[in-house]
Design an enzyme around this catalytic site. Structure first.
Site, PDB file in Angstrom:
ATOM      1  N   HIS A   1       5.001  64.734  37.482  1.00 61.39           N
ATOM      2  CA  HIS A   1       4.433  63.395  37.351  1.00 61.39           C
ATOM      3  C   HIS A   1       5.429  62.355  37.855  1.00 61.39           C
ATOM      4  O   HIS A   1       6.644  62.578  37.825  1.00 61.39           O
ATOM      5  CB  HIS A   1       4.087  63.137  35.889  1.00 61.39           C
TER       6      HIS A   1
ATOM      7  N   ARG B   1      -3.685  67.759  35.405  1.00 63.04           N
ATOM      8  CA  ARG B   1      -3.607  67.140  36.736  1.00 63.04           C
ATOM      9  C   ARG B   1      -2.470  67.735  37.558  1.00 63.04           C
ATOM     10  O   ARG B   1      -2.583  67.841  38.785  1.00 63.04           O
ATOM     11  CB  ARG B   1      -3.464  65.624  36.604  1.00 63.04           C
TER      12      ARG B   1
ATOM     13  N   GLU C   1       4.697  64.345  31.752  1.00 63.81           N
ATOM     14  CA  GLU C   1       4.968  62.929  32.023  1.00 63.81           C
ATOM     15  C   GLU C   1       5.553  62.260  30.779  1.00 63.81           C
ATOM     16  O   GLU C   1       5.471  62.783  29.653  1.00 63.81           O
ATOM     17  CB  GLU C   1       3.671  62.226  32.452  1.00 63.81           C
TER      18      GLU C   1
ATOM     19  N   ARG D   1       4.556  65.081  42.996  1.00 63.10           N
ATOM     20  CA  ARG D   1       3.636  64.474  42.037  1.00 63.10           C
ATOM     21  C   ARG D   1       2.223  65.043  42.243  1.00 63.10           C
ATOM     22  O   ARG D   1       1.817  65.359  43.355  1.00 63.10           O
ATOM     23  CB  ARG D   1       3.606  62.956  42.225  1.00 63.10           C
ATOM     24  N   HIS D   2       1.482  65.137  41.173  1.00 64.55           N
ATOM     25  CA  HIS D   2       0.106  65.625  41.201  1.00 64.55           C
ATOM     26  C   HIS D   2      -0.802  64.741  42.056  1.00 64.55           C
ATOM     27  O   HIS D   2      -0.464  63.604  42.403  1.00 64.55           O
ATOM     28  CB  HIS D   2      -0.455  65.681  39.785  1.00 64.55           C
TER      29      HIS D   2
END
Length: 218
Positions: A154, A60, A84, A10-11
């Site tokens: 995401h 992101r 996402e 995940r970012h």
């Protein structure tokens, strides 16, 4: 045959994460803390034999992936299928705002992977969108056996894709807890047990769970 390692990370944190505001496919940026998290994640991954880094096109995730790529001296590939979940009318709103206008629906969304926010996507939709990215890697990435592929995406998308790859039944999707910023889902792929003459290059692979919320801050 050597394992195919898959790290879905995940970012880093965004200001929306910090204020409990729902992002979905809004193109938000990393916060200062999120940049620091991404750099730390890059260092944690630096010792692994990584053959590709692939990212969602949302900033992101892409900015997190670029910091990882720079640490590994690798180019980052961008694929919008890793975006996402589209949260429809919920995007940009805080959890409290959604709970006031749509009472009880966030709980429905968390526990029913086939349910989608108004004008948005369900987790099953996201899994169907993202799964071909992995299948195409299996079909065309000859250097994958014995190495790791890093996917930067995401929390919702990674949860949905993890559940799909592991063959979860629909009612099992909610078993995974929320994924923390710069934490990862770690899987390995092997020829499917019981299949005569398995050929993983055609997607004929069994995925095994190695870890959840790995690498990130606990």
């Amino acid at each position: 045959m050597k394992d195919r390692g898959l790290i879905m990370l995940r970012h880093g944190e965004t200001t929306y994460n910090a204020t409990r505001r729902m992002q979905g496919q809004l193109d938000t940026e990393l916060s200062e803390r999120g940049m620091e998290q991404a750099v730390a994640a890059a260092h944690k991954l630096g010792h692994l034999p990584i053959s590709r880094v692939i990212s969602s096109d949302l900033r992101r995730a892409a900015d997190t992936a670029k910091l990882i790529g720079a640490r590994l001296d690798m180019d980052v590939e961008i694929d919008p299928r890793l975006r996402e979940t589209h949260l429809g009318l919920w995007q940009g709103r805080t959890h409290d705002e959604v709970d006031v206008e749509f009472p009880g629906k966030r709980a429905t969304w968390r526990n029913s992977p086939g349910w989608a926010p108004p004008e948005g996507e369900s987790r099953l939709d996201v899994a169907a969108r993202a799964r071909p990215v992995i299948d195409e890697l299996l079909a065309g990435h000859s250097d994958w056996p014995g190495t790791w592929v890093v996917i930067v995406a995401h929390g919702g998308a990674i949860s949905a894709l993890t559940s799909n790859l592991l063959g979860f039944r629909t009612e099992q999707y909610p078993l995974l807890t929320g994924l923390k910023n710069t934490a990862a889902s770690v899987l390995v792929g092997r020829p499917r047990f019981g299949v005569e003459n398995p050929d993983v290059t055609r997607g004929d692979a069994q995925w095994y769970f190695r870890g959840w919320n790995v690498f990130g801050e606990v």
